[in-house]
Design a protein around this motif. Structure first.
Motif, PDB file in Angstrom:
ATOM      1  N   PRO A  13       0.808  -1.228   0.000  1.00  9.67           N
ATOM      2  CA  PRO A  13       0.000   0.000   0.000  1.00  9.67           C
ATOM      3  C   PRO A  13       0.839   1.275   0.000  1.00  9.67           C
ATOM      4  O   PRO A  13       0.400   2.304  -0.481  1.00  9.67           O
ATOM      5  CB  PRO A  13      -0.831  -0.100   1.284  1.00  9.67           C
ATOM      6  N   ALA A  14       2.068   1.216   0.502  1.00 14.24           N
ATOM      7  CA  ALA A  14       2.935   2.396   0.519  1.00 14.24           C
ATOM      8  C   ALA A  14       3.356   2.807  -0.892  1.00 14.24           C
ATOM      9  O   ALA A  14       3.754   3.949  -1.112  1.00 14.24           O
ATOM     10  CB  ALA A  14       4.166   2.130   1.375  1.00 14.24           C
ATOM     11  N   LEU A  15       3.263   1.899  -1.865  1.00 15.49           N
ATOM     12  CA  LEU A  15       3.648   2.206  -3.236  1.00 15.49           C
ATOM     13  C   LEU A  15       2.479   2.680  -4.093  1.00 15.49           C
ATOM     14  O   LEU A  15       2.666   3.226  -5.168  1.00 15.49           O
ATOM     15  CB  LEU A  15       4.277   0.977  -3.899  1.00 15.49           C
ATOM     16  N   TYR A  16       1.267   2.476  -3.595  1.00 15.29           N
ATOM     17  CA  TYR A  16       0.080   2.774  -4.390  1.00 15.29           C
ATOM     18  C   TYR A  16      -0.015   4.273  -4.680  1.00 15.29           C
ATOM     19  O   TYR A  16       0.017   5.102  -3.780  1.00 15.29           O
ATOM     20  CB  TYR A  16      -1.188   2.291  -3.682  1.00 15.29           C
ATOM     21  N   GLY A  17      -0.106   4.614  -5.967  1.00 14.71           N
ATOM     22  CA  GLY A  17      -0.242   6.009  -6.382  1.00 14.71           C
ATOM     23  C   GLY A  17       1.040   6.813  -6.283  1.00 14.71           C
ATOM     24  O   GLY A  17       1.027   8.024  -6.438  1.00 14.71           O
ATOM     25  N   GLN A  18       2.160   6.155  -6.058  1.00 17.13           N
ATOM     26  CA  GLN A  18       3.428   6.850  -5.856  1.00 17.13           C
ATOM     27  C   GLN A  18       4.325   6.754  -7.097  1.00 17.13           C
ATOM     28  O   GLN A  18       4.074   5.982  -8.008  1.00 17.13           O
ATOM     29  CB  GLN A  18       4.171   6.242  -4.662  1.00 17.13           C
ATOM     30  N   LEU A  19       5.379   7.529  -7.074  1.00 16.06           N
ATOM     31  CA  LEU A  19       6.450   7.412  -8.049  1.00 16.06           C
ATOM     32  C   LEU A  19       7.437   6.417  -7.456  1.00 16.06           C
ATOM     33  O   LEU A  19       7.952   6.628  -6.362  1.00 16.06           O
ATOM     34  CB  LEU A  19       7.121   8.767  -8.290  1.00 16.06           C
ATOM     35  N   VAL A  20       7.688   5.322  -8.158  1.00 15.89           N
ATOM     36  CA  VAL A  20       8.443   4.206  -7.603  1.00 15.89           C
ATOM     37  C   VAL A  20       9.737   3.981  -8.392  1.00 15.89           C
ATOM     38  O   VAL A  20       9.730   3.975  -9.618  1.00 15.89           O
ATOM     39  CB  VAL A  20       7.600   2.909  -7.627  1.00 15.89           C
ATOM     40  N   ARG A  21      10.825   3.797  -7.647  1.00 17.31           N
ATOM     41  CA  ARG A  21      12.108   3.407  -8.250  1.00 17.31           C
ATOM     42  C   ARG A  21      12.683   2.280  -7.402  1.00 17.31           C
ATOM     43  O   ARG A  21      12.778   2.396  -6.186  1.00 17.31           O
ATOM     44  CB  ARG A  21      13.085   4.571  -8.273  1.00 17.31           C
ATOM     45  N   ALA A  22      13.050   1.198  -8.047  1.00 18.09           N
ATOM     46  CA  ALA A  22      13.671   0.046  -7.386  1.00 18.09           C
ATOM     47  C   ALA A  22      12.832  -0.456  -6.209  1.00 18.09           C
ATOM     48  O   ALA A  22      13.350  -0.794  -5.160  1.00 18.09           O
ATOM     49  CB  ALA A  22      15.083   0.381  -6.941  1.00 18.09           C
ATOM     50  N   GLY A  23      11.511  -0.484  -6.391  1.00 15.00           N
ATOM     51  CA  GLY A  23      10.627  -1.024  -5.373  1.00 15.00           C
ATOM     52  C   GLY A  23      10.348  -0.113  -4.188  1.00 15.00           C
ATOM     53  O   GLY A  23       9.730  -0.532  -3.222  1.00 15.00           O
ATOM     54  N   LYS A  24      10.789   1.149  -4.261  1.00 11.88           N
ATOM     55  CA  LYS A  24      10.570   2.097  -3.159  1.00 11.88           C
ATOM     56  C   LYS A  24       9.961   3.375  -3.700  1.00 11.88           C
ATOM     57  O   LYS A  24      10.309   3.834  -4.794  1.00 11.88           O
ATOM     58  CB  LYS A  24      11.893   2.413  -2.470  1.00 11.88           C
ATOM     59  N   ALA A  25       9.059   3.966  -2.920  1.00 15.31           N
ATOM     60  CA  ALA A  25       8.468   5.248  -3.305  1.00 15.31           C
ATOM     61  C   ALA A  25       9.535   6.334  -3.196  1.00 15.31           C
ATOM     62  O   ALA A  25      10.279   6.387  -2.211  1.00 15.31           O
ATOM     63  CB  ALA A  25       7.279   5.574  -2.407  1.00 15.31           C
ATOM     64  N   LEU A  26       9.614   7.170  -4.228  1.00 12.93           N
ATOM     65  CA  LEU A  26      10.557   8.282  -4.204  1.00 12.93           C
ATOM     66  C   LEU A  26       9.971   9.444  -3.418  1.00 12.93           C
ATOM     67  O   LEU A  26       8.794   9.758  -3.556  1.00 12.93           O
ATOM     68  CB  LEU A  26      10.860   8.764  -5.628  1.00 12.93           C
ATOM     69  N   ASP A  27      10.799  10.078  -2.626  1.00 12.17           N
ATOM     70  CA  ASP A  27      10.373  11.276  -1.906  1.00 12.17           C
ATOM     71  C   ASP A  27      10.251  12.433  -2.892  1.00 12.17           C
ATOM     72  O   ASP A  27      11.063  12.581  -3.795  1.00 12.17           O
ATOM     73  CB  ASP A  27      11.397  11.655  -0.827  1.00 12.17           C
ATOM     74  N   TRP A  28       9.242  13.246  -2.679  1.00 15.11           N
ATOM     75  CA  TRP A  28       9.079  14.467  -3.467  1.00 15.11           C
ATOM     76  C   TRP A  28       9.339  15.631  -2.540  1.00 15.11           C
ATOM     77  O   TRP A  28       8.879  15.648  -1.403  1.00 15.11           O
ATOM     78  CB  TRP A  28       7.669  14.539  -4.037  1.00 15.11           C
ATOM     79  N   HIS A  29      10.065  16.621  -3.033  1.00 18.95           N
ATOM     80  CA  HIS A  29      10.385  17.806  -2.242  1.00 18.95           C
ATOM     81  C   HIS A  29       9.740  19.011  -2.905  1.00 18.95           C
ATOM     82  O   HIS A  29      10.002  19.286  -4.072  1.00 18.95           O
ATOM     83  CB  HIS A  29      11.900  17.999  -2.163  1.00 18.95           C
ATOM     84  N   ASP A  30       8.914  19.731  -2.158  1.00 20.57           N
ATOM     85  CA  ASP A  30       8.226  20.903  -2.701  1.00 20.57           C
ATOM     86  C   ASP A  30       7.438  20.576  -3.958  1.00 20.57           C
ATOM     87  O   ASP A  30       7.341  21.379  -4.868  1.00 20.57           O
ATOM     88  CB  ASP A  30       9.219  22.040  -2.989  1.00 20.57           C
TER      89      ASP A  30
END
Length: 103
Positions: free
Chosen positions: A73-90
């Motif tokens: 569920p942590a990946l749902y709707g996210q930008l994903v790289r190598a199986g992890k959601a990428l942090d977005w800044h601003d």
């Protein structure tokens, strides 16, 4: 870059409408960013390929998501790289400016 931001925004909008149903049925909606991939198309844009993946390596991470037994569920709707959601800044992803070739 603006077109990529728009693609991620579209994925997030769709995901917000479908989240409850999709998670109940183990369906993942996510934008995938494989990172730097060494291809003939990407070569003119970057000067340092020391961290670049081959196309098969980049595809492996995407296929891992596709064939996963359960949706994280942590990946749902996210930008994903190598199986992890990428942090977005601003509201924008971090940019690796030092690796871009300047015209």
């Amino acid at each position: 870059m603006p077109s990529k931001v728009a693609q991620v925004a579209a994925v997030r909008a769709l995901a917000s409408e479908r989240r409850e149903h999709d998670l109940a049925t183990d369906t993942l909606i996510a934008a995938v960013c494989p990172g730097m991939v060494d291809t003939a198309t990407s070569r003119p844009w970057f000067s340092d390929y020391s961290q670049a993946q081959s196309p098969p390596q980049a595809a492996e991470a995407v296929l891992d998501l596709v064939f996963s037994d359960h949706v994280d569920p942590a990946l749902y709707g996210q930008l994903v790289r190598a199986g992890k959601a990428l942090d977005w800044h601003d509201g924008t992803p971090p940019v690796e400016q030092d690796r871009l070739v300047t015209p």
